[in-house]
Motif scaffolding. Structure first.
Motif, short mmCIF file in Angstrom:
data_model
loop_
_atom_site.label_atom_id
_atom_site.label_comp_id
_atom_site.label_asym_id
_atom_site.label_seq_id
_atom_site.Cartn_x
_atom_site.Cartn_y
_atom_site.Cartn_z
N ASP A 224 0.83 -1.21 0.00
CA ASP A 224 0.00 0.00 0.00
C ASP A 224 0.86 1.26 0.00
OD1 ASP A 224 -2.19 -1.64 0.07
OD2 ASP A 224 -2.53 -1.43 2.23
N GLN A 225 1.96 1.22 0.71
CA GLN A 225 2.86 2.38 0.78
C GLN A 225 3.44 2.70 -0.59
OE1 GLN A 225 6.14 2.02 3.64
NE2 GLN A 225 7.46 3.18 2.24
N TYR A 226 3.93 1.66 -1.27
CA TYR A 226 4.54 1.89 -2.59
C TYR A 226 3.49 2.35 -3.60
CZ TYR A 226 8.39 -0.67 -0.48
OH TYR A 226 9.39 -1.07 0.36
N LYS A 227 2.26 1.85 -3.47
CA LYS A 227 1.19 2.30 -4.35
C LYS A 227 0.89 3.78 -4.12
CE LYS A 227 -0.20 -1.22 -6.90
NZ LYS A 227 -0.20 -1.16 -8.38
N ARG A 228 0.88 4.18 -2.84
CA ARG A 228 0.64 5.60 -2.53
C ARG A 228 1.75 6.48 -3.07
NH1 ARG A 228 -0.83 3.43 2.55
NH2 ARG A 228 1.21 4.05 3.40
N GLU A 229 2.95 5.90 -3.15
CA GLU A 229 4.09 6.67 -3.67
C GLU A 229 4.12 6.71 -5.19
OE1 GLU A 229 7.45 4.77 -1.91
OE2 GLU A 229 7.06 5.52 0.11
N GLY A 230 3.13 6.07 -5.81
CA GLY A 230 2.99 6.19 -7.26
C GLY A 230 3.59 5.07 -8.07
N LEU A 231 4.05 3.99 -7.41
CA LEU A 231 4.61 2.86 -8.15
C LEU A 231 3.48 1.98 -8.68
CD1 LEU A 231 7.60 1.80 -5.87
CD2 LEU A 231 7.72 2.95 -8.07
N ASP A 232 3.54 1.64 -9.97
CA ASP A 232 2.50 0.81 -10.58
C ASP A 232 3.01 -0.57 -10.99
OD1 ASP A 232 0.45 2.70 -10.39
OD2 ASP A 232 1.17 3.74 -12.18
N ASP A 233 4.32 -0.74 -11.07
CA ASP A 233 4.91 -2.00 -11.51
C ASP A 233 4.93 -2.99 -10.33
OD1 ASP A 233 6.48 -4.13 -12.34
OD2 ASP A 233 7.93 -2.86 -13.39
N ASN A 234 4.02 -3.97 -10.37
CA ASN A 234 3.91 -4.92 -9.25
C ASN A 234 5.16 -5.79 -9.09
OD1 ASN A 234 1.42 -3.98 -8.56
ND2 ASN A 234 0.28 -5.58 -9.64
N ILE A 235 5.83 -6.06 -10.20
CA ILE A 235 7.07 -6.84 -10.12
C ILE A 235 8.13 -6.06 -9.35
CG2 ILE A 235 8.96 -7.87 -11.45
CD1 ILE A 235 6.94 -8.48 -13.65
N GLU A 236 8.23 -4.78 -9.65
CA GLU A 236 9.18 -3.93 -8.95
C GLU A 236 8.79 -3.78 -7.47
OE1 GLU A 236 12.54 -1.81 -8.28
OE2 GLU A 236 11.99 -2.89 -10.11
N ILE A 237 7.48 -3.68 -7.21
CA ILE A 237 7.02 -3.57 -5.83
C ILE A 237 7.39 -4.83 -5.04
CG2 ILE A 237 4.94 -3.55 -4.37
CD1 ILE A 237 3.72 -1.57 -6.33
N SER A 238 7.24 -6.01 -5.66
CA SER A 238 7.60 -7.26 -4.98
C SER A 238 9.07 -7.28 -4.60
CB SER A 238 7.28 -8.46 -5.88
OG SER A 238 5.89 -8.60 -6.04
N LYS A 239 9.92 -6.75 -5.48
CA LYS A 239 11.35 -6.69 -5.18
C LYS A 239 11.63 -5.73 -4.02
CE LYS A 239 12.91 -7.77 -9.90
NZ LYS A 239 13.62 -7.26 -11.09
N LEU A 240 10.92 -4.61 -3.99
CA LEU A 240 11.09 -3.65 -2.91
C LEU A 240 10.62 -4.22 -1.57
CD1 LEU A 240 9.95 -0.37 -4.69
CD2 LEU A 240 12.28 -0.93 -3.95
N ILE A 241 9.52 -4.95 -1.60
CA ILE A 241 9.01 -5.59 -0.38
C ILE A 241 10.05 -6.57 0.17
CG2 ILE A 241 7.30 -7.20 0.54
CD1 ILE A 241 5.25 -5.89 -1.31
N ALA A 242 10.61 -7.38 -0.72
CA ALA A 242 11.64 -8.35 -0.30
C ALA A 242 12.83 -7.66 0.33
CB ALA A 242 12.08 -9.18 -1.50
N ASN A 243 13.15 -6.50 -0.14
CA ASN A 243 14.31 -5.76 0.36
C ASN A 243 14.01 -5.05 1.68
OD1 ASN A 243 17.10 -4.69 -0.15
ND2 ASN A 243 15.97 -2.75 -0.03
#
Length: 659
Positions: A224-243
């Protein structure tokens, strides 16, 4: 020797020999579980180049588990996770076994995956990346577990590691642990309140689902945080979550209401890992890391042996802290729960843990030394007519300490006899004084080949009486006192049915049974399989004394108080069972125990001595957990459990006092 060489050898002979060398005591208690964790910090090719095999992690995991084989023979399990695997390829592997040689059975199963490769395309065994891509269990994060079963709950489904699966990599969870929670009902209710529907009423399920719930929460929060920050690429979001996942925060929320003793290791699907220890430090946990590996285990010598690491370089995970290894290799030790007064389990030092640990070895010897005054007073310092021995095999180290203590007494006796004389000593008397030494013999022998397989009770009792054998011709009939040392006396059954009978055949004037542990009076609820009041001969002795003294009202009063406290919050409950022992001295209870365990048909007098609580704490100063001896439970749930155990005993319920 590597694990795939060992598993091709003759297992039946190897494990028969190994099983026969396991610790034996007169009242065998189920061992603790054991945990083994490895994180490889380099690519598999690094270990191929440096150590000559890409199976370096598996080989070391095998060693770690074998070196902790003493902690559980009822089952075992292994899980591994591969890092940075492409979607659509398997990255989590798990195998569990309940075979009699479970660890070997697991690694034989894993070895078979390499057998055809070794035979048909041996060059691929040198290709670490190919092995990782194509063969299961070739992961960088490895978790092993050894278990014992309690109260019949021994099936493959009860074997760790446990797996919580999800299609999102960062929501997968593997856990294995050495733990027991006292407040399972409360924890289950919290899961119900969250809307979950656990499939089983067990602490393993509650722990897995509680951590899993907060892993889900952390995932959703970051998403939800990354979506609020304007990220739309779910693959990229998954990588950020893992990190960015905060493992310490997940553990803080998960363990908020846990009451128990635990060392729990876990791996998230993307590679983050942790090993957490309870706030009281009840269960043991050790670790070591360098730039190549992170390793954690329940026992320090296992790490020392498997990796050839000096003792001073191995650390203990602090109570209330978790060793956390991030996917990127960062290693921290973070607090997840406010540490309480440390009450590490003293039974670990007396019996469960391997005696090859330097500190444990010293402590067990000290336990023996500290018994000397009691023993010498009981035999009236007649060393000449006393034979010292022990019950094989776990009492052996304490026995060495006891013998050293007797030697010290003899040296003092010799010095006083020779210095504090007004007249000249005769040559005969001088020879007698100088030749004075403790008579140390191995009297009791465990016949490991004998199996009490006959089903009829009468026949079984007869067979049990022959499980031990003895060495003849060492005791002067009707003249010698025989002192035998044991680790602990829990039920006293084997002493009564077997050991005392065979020792009496030797014709001693008196047998003194000595326990290097204090009287076990209360159930354990943190992992040791001692959970029912009726199992303790000390409790039987106290009840017997109360009845003889016409004090049954104390028994009924304790029962009523325990019943009345059942509905109270655990924080408001006290241990009412301590009142059962208060009217009597330790020696009065010991004397009644001697009467209970003495077979009617033996001729000699039997005396029982126990270690004192004060001396236990002197010998094991860093392991003050003594609730099974003192009734002073380190967590509120312990008091609730002991009261429930007493109610169960009064009502004739043959069940443990916790779920």
């Amino acid at each position: 020797m590597q694990f795939y060489d060992i598993v091709n050898s003759n297992f039946s002979q190897y494990y028969y020999t190994f099983a026969c060398s396991l610790p034996i005591m007169s009242d065998q208690i189920k061992h603790e579980c054991g945990v083994a964790f490895i994180r490889l910090l380099k690519p598999l090719s690094y270990y191929q180049k440096k150590y000559g095999t890409a199976l370096y992690g598996l080989n070391k995991l095998y060693l770690l588990m074998e070196k902790q084989h003493n902690r559980g023979q009822d089952g075992a399990g292994v899980a591994t996770i591969k890092l940075d695997i492409e979607p659509g390829k398997r990255y989590i592997s798990r195998h569990r076994s309940m075979a009699s040689n479970a660890v070997a059975d697991i690694f034989e199963y894993i070895q078979k995956k390499f057998a055809d490769i070794q035979k048909e395309t041996p060059e691929k065994m040198q290709d670490a990346e190919w092995l990782k891509e194509n063969v299961s269990f070739m992961g960088e994060v490895l978790l092993g577990h050894l278990r014992y079963g309690t109260h019949g709950k021994n099936s493959i489904e009860n074997c760790h590691p446990f797996l919580r699966q999800n299609n999102w990599m960062t929501r997968n969870l593997v856990i294995a642990g050495n733990f027991n929670m006292t407040n399972v009902d409360e924890l289950l209710q919290q899961l119900y309140d969250l809307g979950q529907h656990p499939k089983e009423k067990a602490d393993t399920v509650t722990v897995l689902e509680k951590i899993g719930h907060f892993i889900d929460t952390e995932n959703q929060g970051l998403f939800d945080q990354y979506k609020r920050e304007g990220l739309d690429d779910n693959i990229e979001i998954s990588k950020l979550i893992a990190n960015d996942m905060d493992v310490a925060k997940i553990l803080r929320k998960s363990a908020k209401n846990w009451d128990g003793g635990y060392t729990i290791a876990g791996i998230l699907g993307h590679g983050d890992a942790f090993v957490m220890r309870d706030p009281v430090g009840i269960r043991p946990a050790y670790y070591y890391y360098n730039d190549e590996i992170v390793v954690a285990a329940s026992e320090r010598p296992a790490i020392q042996t498997a990796f050839n690491i000096p003792i001073e370089e191995i650390k203990e995970i602090r109570p209330g802290h978790a060793l956390i290894v991030k996917r990127n290799g960062k290693v921290t030790e973070d607090m997840f729960s406010e540490p309480m007064e440390k009450k590490a389990c003293s039974f670990e030092r007396i019996y469960f843990s391997r005696g090859s640990d330097a500190s444990i070895y010293r402590e067990r010897k000290q336990l023996g030394r500290l018994l000397c005054e009691q023993i010498l007073n009981t035999v009236e310092h007649d060393v000449k007519n006393t034979v010292f021995s022990y019950i094989p095999n776990t009492a052996e180290v304490a026995f060495y300490g006891m013998v050293e203590g007797v030697h010290k007494y003899i040296k003092k006796y010799q010095r006083d006899r020779l210095l504090n004389r007004e007249d000249k000593i005769s040559e005969e008397e001088l020879t007698e004084v100088l030749c004075m030494a403790p008579r140390v013999e191995k009297i009791a022998i465990k016949d490991v080949k004998l199996r009490t397989f006959i089903t009829q009770d009468a026949d079984r009792s007869e067979m049990v009486a022959h499980v031990y054998d003895t060495t003849y011709g060492l005791i002067k009939k009707d003249a010698d006192t025989l002192v035998v040392l044991d680790d602990s006396i829990v039920r006293g059954t084997t002493l009564k049915q077997s050991i005392l009978k065979i020792l009496d055949r030797l014709g001693p004037k008196k047998i003194v049974v000595v326990s290097s542990a204090p009287q076990i009076r209360y159930p354990d609820c943190y992992g040791i399989d001692m959970s029912r009041m009726g199992e303790f001969v000390a409790f039987e002795a106290a009840i017997s004394l109360l009845k003889d003294a016409g004090k049954e009202d104390i028994i009924l009063g304790v029962y009523q108080k325990c019943k009345d406290s059942a509905g109270l919050p655990k924080e408001k409950v006290v241990n009412y069972v301590q009142a059962i022992y208060e009217p009597f001295t330790d020696q009065e209870i010991s004397d009644r125990i001697a009467k209970i365990i003495t077979p009617k048909e033996i001729k000699c007098e039997v005396k029982v001595l126990y270690q004192t609580l004060d001396n236990l704490h002197k010998a094991c100063p860093d392991h003050a957990g003594d609730w099974y001896f003192s009734g002073n439970y380190p967590t509120p749930g312990g008091n609730k459990v002991v009261n429930r155990a007493f109610v169960n005993w009064m009502e004739g319920k043959n069940q443990r006092g916790y779920m």
